[in-house]
Scaffold this motif. Sequence first.
Motif, PDB file in Angstrom:
ATOM      1  N   LEU A 202       0.820  -1.214   0.000  1.00  0.00           N
ATOM      2  CA  LEU A 202       0.000   0.000   0.000  1.00  0.00           C
ATOM      3  C   LEU A 202       0.852   1.261   0.000  1.00  0.00           C
ATOM      4  O   LEU A 202       0.502   2.248  -0.668  1.00  0.00           O
ATOM      5  CB  LEU A 202      -0.945  -0.011   1.201  1.00  0.00           C
ATOM      6  CG  LEU A 202      -2.095  -1.007   1.089  1.00  0.00           C
ATOM      7  CD1 LEU A 202      -2.870  -1.084   2.394  1.00  0.00           C
ATOM      8  CD2 LEU A 202      -3.021  -0.649  -0.063  1.00  0.00           C
ATOM      9  N   GLY A 203       1.970   1.243   0.736  1.00  0.00           N
ATOM     10  CA  GLY A 203       2.875   2.398   0.707  1.00  0.00           C
ATOM     11  C   GLY A 203       3.385   2.653  -0.699  1.00  0.00           C
ATOM     12  O   GLY A 203       3.434   3.793  -1.169  1.00  0.00           O
ATOM     13  N   LEU A 204       3.747   1.582  -1.387  1.00  0.00           N
ATOM     14  CA  LEU A 204       4.212   1.697  -2.769  1.00  0.00           C
ATOM     15  C   LEU A 204       3.087   2.175  -3.685  1.00  0.00           C
ATOM     16  O   LEU A 204       3.285   3.068  -4.521  1.00  0.00           O
ATOM     17  CB  LEU A 204       4.769   0.356  -3.247  1.00  0.00           C
ATOM     18  CG  LEU A 204       5.316   0.300  -4.660  1.00  0.00           C
ATOM     19  CD1 LEU A 204       6.480   1.275  -4.836  1.00  0.00           C
ATOM     20  CD2 LEU A 204       5.773  -1.126  -4.983  1.00  0.00           C
ATOM     21  N   PHE A 205       1.902   1.622  -3.505  1.00  0.00           N
ATOM     22  CA  PHE A 205       0.756   2.027  -4.321  1.00  0.00           C
ATOM     23  C   PHE A 205       0.478   3.526  -4.163  1.00  0.00           C
ATOM     24  O   PHE A 205       0.317   4.244  -5.153  1.00  0.00           O
ATOM     25  CB  PHE A 205      -0.486   1.202  -3.939  1.00  0.00           C
ATOM     26  CG  PHE A 205      -1.724   1.643  -4.648  1.00  0.00           C
ATOM     27  CD1 PHE A 205      -1.988   1.214  -5.940  1.00  0.00           C
ATOM     28  CD2 PHE A 205      -2.638   2.498  -4.036  1.00  0.00           C
ATOM     29  CE1 PHE A 205      -3.134   1.626  -6.610  1.00  0.00           C
ATOM     30  CE2 PHE A 205      -3.778   2.921  -4.693  1.00  0.00           C
ATOM     31  CZ  PHE A 205      -4.032   2.484  -5.976  1.00  0.00           C
ATOM     32  N   PHE A 206       0.419   3.979  -2.909  1.00  0.00           N
ATOM     33  CA  PHE A 206       0.143   5.401  -2.678  1.00  0.00           C
ATOM     34  C   PHE A 206       1.288   6.282  -3.178  1.00  0.00           C
ATOM     35  O   PHE A 206       1.060   7.403  -3.618  1.00  0.00           O
ATOM     36  CB  PHE A 206      -0.144   5.671  -1.200  1.00  0.00           C
ATOM     37  CG  PHE A 206      -1.562   5.333  -0.816  1.00  0.00           C
ATOM     38  CD1 PHE A 206      -2.595   6.207  -1.104  1.00  0.00           C
ATOM     39  CD2 PHE A 206      -1.858   4.144  -0.184  1.00  0.00           C
ATOM     40  CE1 PHE A 206      -3.914   5.905  -0.758  1.00  0.00           C
ATOM     41  CE2 PHE A 206      -3.156   3.827   0.168  1.00  0.00           C
ATOM     42  CZ  PHE A 206      -4.184   4.709  -0.124  1.00  0.00           C
ATOM     43  N   TYR A 207       2.509   5.774  -3.136  1.00  0.00           N
ATOM     44  CA  TYR A 207       3.654   6.535  -3.658  1.00  0.00           C
ATOM     45  C   TYR A 207       3.569   6.644  -5.181  1.00  0.00           C
ATOM     46  O   TYR A 207       3.794   7.709  -5.751  1.00  0.00           O
ATOM     47  CB  TYR A 207       4.960   5.860  -3.233  1.00  0.00           C
ATOM     48  CG  TYR A 207       6.196   6.552  -3.736  1.00  0.00           C
ATOM     49  CD1 TYR A 207       6.573   7.803  -3.248  1.00  0.00           C
ATOM     50  CD2 TYR A 207       6.999   5.959  -4.710  1.00  0.00           C
ATOM     51  CE1 TYR A 207       7.708   8.447  -3.717  1.00  0.00           C
ATOM     52  CE2 TYR A 207       8.139   6.588  -5.180  1.00  0.00           C
ATOM     53  CZ  TYR A 207       8.486   7.834  -4.676  1.00  0.00           C
ATOM     54  OH  TYR A 207       9.617   8.474  -5.151  1.00  0.00           O
ATOM     55  N   VAL A 208       3.236   5.547  -5.819  1.00  0.00           N
ATOM     56  CA  VAL A 208       3.157   5.533  -7.287  1.00  0.00           C
ATOM     57  C   VAL A 208       2.046   6.468  -7.780  1.00  0.00           C
ATOM     58  O   VAL A 208       2.212   7.193  -8.757  1.00  0.00           O
ATOM     59  CB  VAL A 208       2.935   4.092  -7.807  1.00  0.00           C
ATOM     60  CG1 VAL A 208       2.576   4.086  -9.289  1.00  0.00           C
ATOM     61  CG2 VAL A 208       4.179   3.243  -7.559  1.00  0.00           C
ATOM     62  N   PHE A 209       0.926   6.475  -7.085  1.00  0.00           N
ATOM     63  CA  PHE A 209      -0.227   7.246  -7.551  1.00  0.00           C
ATOM     64  C   PHE A 209      -0.513   8.470  -6.676  1.00  0.00           C
ATOM     65  O   PHE A 209      -1.645   8.943  -6.619  1.00  0.00           O
ATOM     66  CB  PHE A 209      -1.462   6.342  -7.617  1.00  0.00           C
ATOM     67  CG  PHE A 209      -1.292   5.199  -8.580  1.00  0.00           C
ATOM     68  CD1 PHE A 209      -1.273   5.421  -9.945  1.00  0.00           C
ATOM     69  CD2 PHE A 209      -1.121   3.897  -8.121  1.00  0.00           C
ATOM     70  CE1 PHE A 209      -1.102   4.377 -10.846  1.00  0.00           C
ATOM     71  CE2 PHE A 209      -0.961   2.843  -9.006  1.00  0.00           C
ATOM     72  CZ  PHE A 209      -0.945   3.080 -10.371  1.00  0.00           C
TER      73      PHE A 209
END
Length: 186
Positions: A133-140
Motif C-alpha cells: 500500500l505504501g508503494l501504491f500510494f507513492y506511485v499514484f
Amino acid sequence: MTLPNQLTVLRILLIPVFVLLLVYDARIAALIVFLLTGISDVLDGYIARTWRQQTTLGTFLDPIADKLLMVTTFATLAVLQALPLSLSILLIGRDILLSLLIGIVLWTTGRRLSEPTLLGRAAIFGQTWTVALGLFFYVFEDWPVIATLQPFILLPIFVATALLAIAAGVHYIYQLVRMLSQVEAP
C-alpha cells in the motif's frame, strides 16, 4: 537447479532493478517489478510443494529472498518518504535482532525454530500490505483521490504493522530463550 529455486534467484535479482526504478522515478515500472516479485514468491512455493521440488537450498534461499526484498523495500521507501522512517527502522532493526538471535541459538544448540507462528505470519502479512500500500500510494500520489485517502488508510496500517511486529518479535525472543534454557537444563 529446480524451477522454484530459479524463481527465488530471479526474485533476488529483481530487487536491485526495483530499487533503481524507484530511485530514478520510474514508479509504475517499479510497481510492476514489485508485483512480479510477489508472483514469483507465490509460484515458487506452490511449485515446490505441488511438484515435490522442495530442496535444502530453497529452504534457506526463499526466506533470505523474502527478507532482502522487505528490508530493501522498507529502506528505499523510507528514504523516498513514502513510508515513515521510524516504522522502517523498527522493522529492519527487529529483523536484524531476530536474525542475530536465531543465528546464536542455531550455532549454540544446532536447533532452529520449526515454523513461523500465527503471530509471526500476521506480522509478515502486515509488513507485506504496508509495503504494497505504501508503494501504491507513492506511485499514484498525484491522483487527488489517492492523496485524500492516504492518511486515513495508511496511518492505521502503519500502527497495526508496528504493533504486530513488536508482539511477534517478543514472542520469537521468548521461544528462543526457552530453547536455550532447555538445552542448558541438566
